[in-house]
Design a protein around this motif. Structure first.
Motif: not given
Length: 423
Positions: A187, A190, A242, A244, A335-336
């Protein structure tokens, strides 16, 4: 630690040898071995199909004050008369003494083990595993035995694990995937994007305060920890996939998600991305109340601001929403940045399964053993196909019995971790 088959007397000896020296262990070895054997037998039973789960406090009833307050101490309720400590009695009592908020109290009287009653602790002790900033209260240094699944028992002192039996193995530490480096790295982009958005919001502020990306990761972790624990508590199982953010559908790219069919798709409006807005507001609020150049998790944990408390509760309510959406067949897809894409997702059965899967024996996945994809149910097999098709994705699978698995693609290998679930 040695992975040879172990039994309750082995655990008792280990606990006696490794009990914190600054605190006296008030239970002799023979008695502790008897308690653990009884707890082990109780763990193999069920009450109306529900697994027997409980916490067993080994302390004399009068060692606890009459004026105890839950979530700071305990409210003790003394049976009259006391009852013999047996596996059957523990099974019968367990539904009335929820693992998350109460304990069964036991002590020895004239060399006989007896259940003296119930100690109601409240759930504040769960903060590390359920997520949150709350300080964990400690009101005893006497042993507390956790029974969490058939054959799984642990002994703790003041919240710290001393030793445990897990799947017949004697262990002195539990695997916490949330603390692994590989999960944080998954992660990283992000977190950096959120940090950049926060930095942009500080332009023009007289004394700008930046945030450590580790703080962003810890808040993310609280969201996912709480969701997983809520799914476990519901006992219906579930799966979170989860992906991208670059692969997520949007108004500009309204097509299907790769490799899966999404039965209930959400319109990509702001409410589906509410967590990102809450996270940025947490960072801005924390920064506004600090004169430091940069803030981290310790600043967040120590800040008593009512605004931060309100925002944290908002994060936890999103955890509840996420958990609820796993209750039907199919997976919840995020999503991430923890935007909610939809639920009831079916991973295409046509996707080729991995030719080999691997079980990680440690949090970082440095020790792997080969496993057979046919050894698990359909939910896990779907997670393996997803990981094979999504090298940058993550699957979290919660079984009906409360087991938690993380599945990811590590350098082309589909690897799964069994998250230790004992708090």
């Amino acid at each position: 630690m040695n992975r040879a088959q172990a039994y309750p007397p082995d655990l008792a000896r280990y606990v006696v040898e490794h009990w914190p020296k600054q605190h006296a262990l008030g239970v002799p070895l023979a008695l502790l071995a008897e308690v653990l054997s009884i707890a082990f037998q109780a763990s193999l039973t069920a009450e109306e199909t529900r697994p027997t789960r409980f916490r067993l406090l080994l302390t004399p009833v009068h060692a606890l004050p009459e004026s105890g307050v839950p979530n700071h101490g305990v409210l003790r309720l003394h049976f009259a008369p006391e009852r013999l400590l047996t596996a059957e009695e523990l099974r019968r009592l367990s539904p009335s003494v929820p693992f998350e908020s109460s304990l069964i109290g036991a002590h020895a009287v004239d060399g006989k083990l007896r259940i003296w009653g119930i100690a109601h602790s409240g759930p504040a002790w769960l903060a590390p595993s359920w997520g949150g900033r709350s300080l964990v209260p400690n009101w005893t240094y006497d042993p507390i035995v956790h029974v969490t699944a058939p054959g799984n028992i642990a002994v703790r002192c003041a919240g710290k694990l001393v030793g445990a039996l897990e799947h017949g193995t004697l262990v002195n530490t539990f695997t916490d995937i949330f603390e692994s480096h590989w999960l944080r790295s998954l992660f990283q982009d992000e977190r950096e994007a959120v940090g950049a958005e926060h930095a942009a919001s500080q332009v023009g502020v007289a004394v700008p305060t930046q945030v450590e990306t580790s703080l962003i990761g810890r808040v993310n972790q609280q969201l996912l920890r709480r969701a997983v624990q809520l799914i476990r508590g519901a006992r219906h199982g579930g799966m979170i996939l989860i992906v991208d953010a670059s692969e997520a559908p949007s108004r500009e790219r309204p097509g299907e998600l790769r490799g899966m069919r999404l039965k209930y798709r959400f319109d990509p409006e702001e409410p589906t991305r509410r967590y990102n807005a809450l996270l940025l507001e947490i960072l801005r609020t924390l920064a506004a109340g600090s004169a430091k150049a940069s803030v981290d998790w310790s600043d967040f944990a120590a800040d008593p601001s009512p605004d931060l408390e309100r925002l944290e509760q908002g994060v936890f309510e999103l955890s509840r929403l996420i958990a609820n959406l796993t209750a039907i067949d199919g997976a919840l897809v995020l999503d991430k940045r923890f935007g909610i894409l939809g639920f009831g997702a079916e991973v295409f059965a046509e996707l080729p399964p991995p030719s080999q899967i691997w079980q990680a024996l440690d949090a970082e996945g440095e020790q792997l053993v080969a496993d057979d994809i046919e050894n698990v149910g359909t939910r896990h097999r779907a997670a393996y196909r997803f990981a094979q098709d999504n090298p940058n994705g993550l699957a979290v699978v919660v079984s009906h019995d409360g087991g938690v698995s993380f599945v990811a693609n590590r350098s082309g290998r589909v690897v799964y971790w069994e998250q230790s679930v004992s708090p």
